[in-house]
Design a protein around this motif. Structure first.
Motif: not given
Length: 312
Positions: A11-16, A140-142, A175-190
């Motif tokens: 789950f975390a590896s996908l985000a990294l 979902g992802i928070t 599905e949540l791992a993939a969503m989490g990876a994209q969500a954290v990129l969005e948060a970093i961009s913001r």
């Protein structure tokens, strides 16, 4: 941004991987110590460690980050490494260690956590499984700004995902791992743009997703069939729901089952019928039909294959 990453499983590896692919600099990764795995109990690096080493990123594996804890030398070494890394931000996903105050405050923008639920629902260790088990219509992802509490920090963004009748813990995890990876990129961009809005979690609606225990595996047929079917999905792949069938000494693992709404005048737990279409067992309000099973030491089988070698 210059980001230190802390996480352990896939789950975390996908985000990294997503953070690296987006071009952010990752000078240091934290993950759990290697654990015994497989039949030979060989020490195996975590999914995050494997990703980090493939990208030539230094890896720290402290047993604790508490400077006043059981492993102060580990924590002191980790602290120096984190100071040397001088991160703008730390991203945390399913790391497995509590982050003390000194860690939370060291990065310029603090620590972002990728949490697999719609907080404040399902704080804690097993949010994916508990959401399925409870019959939640969505999860979902928070992305959360971490504080010293257990998943109590301010929310930075949320993305919802419907839970279907086909979801298992394994498929929902992916599905949540993939969503989490994209969500954290969005948060970093913001964060880079200064557009992040912190929203405190409401006190109402807080639930806790306690860790799954092996003692929960055995299905309790005094419960409704729909509850049992959800538990089978929630416990797939681990710890796996089990049932004791007549004629077998060991419990059988149930990989797939469905609730059948039909009047049944049988005590809960009674074997109602067994056929290539399913093994029906009486529940509190109907029948649980077993569809995919696995004997102890055996392979996963369709119910049609299973009943050929089983005589109740």
């Amino acid at each position: 941004m210059r980001i230190v990453f802390a996480g352990t499983p896939e789950f975390a590896s996908l985000a990294l991987q997503a953070i690296l692919a987006a071009g952010h600099e990752v000078p240091l990764v934290f993950t759990q110590p290697d654990r015994p795995s497989g039949r030979g109990l060989k020490l195996t690096p975590s999914a995050v460690k494997q990703t980090a080493l493939a990208a030539d990123i230094p890896v720290m594996q402290p047993r604790s980050l508490r400077l006043d804890g059981k492993y102060p030398d580990d924590a002191a070494t980790a602290r120096q490494a984190l100071l040397d890394a001088a991160p703008d931000l730390m991203v945390v996903a399913a790391y497995g260690l509590i982050l003390p105050k000194w860690v939370l405050e060291l990065p310029v923008h603090g620590c972002f956590n990728i949490h697999a639920s719609l907080l404040p629902r399902w704080r804690g260790a097993a949010p994916i499984q508990r959401a399925i088990e409870a019959g939640d219509p969505e999860t979902g992802i928070t992305i959360m700004q971490m504080d010293e509490g257990l998943d109590t920090g301010d929310m930075l963004l949320k993305h919802a995902l419907p839970i279907t009748a086909e979801h298992t813990a394994a498929s929902l995890h992916d599905e949540l791992a993939a969503m989490g990876a994209q969500a954290v990129l969005e948060a970093i961009s913001r964060c880079q743009q200064g557009k992040l809005v912190r929203q405190p979690q409401p006190a109402e609606g807080v639930t806790y997703a306690s860790k799954l225990e092996k003692s929960e595996a055995a299905l309790d047929f005094s419960q409704p069939a729909a509850v049992l079917a959800r538990r089978v999905r929630a416990f797939n792949p681990a710890p796996g729901a089990t049932v004791q069938l007549p004629g077998l000494n060991d419990p059988v693992k149930v990989w797939a089952a469905q609730a059948v709404a039909q009047p049944i005048a049988r005590p809960p737990g009674d074997l109602v019928s067994a056929s290539p279409q399913g093994i029906d067992i009486a529940a509190a309000d109907g029948v649980l039909r077993l569809l995919e099973l696995q004997k102890a030491g055996g392979k996963r089988q369709s119910v049609a294959a299973f009943v050929q070698g089983w005589r109740p």
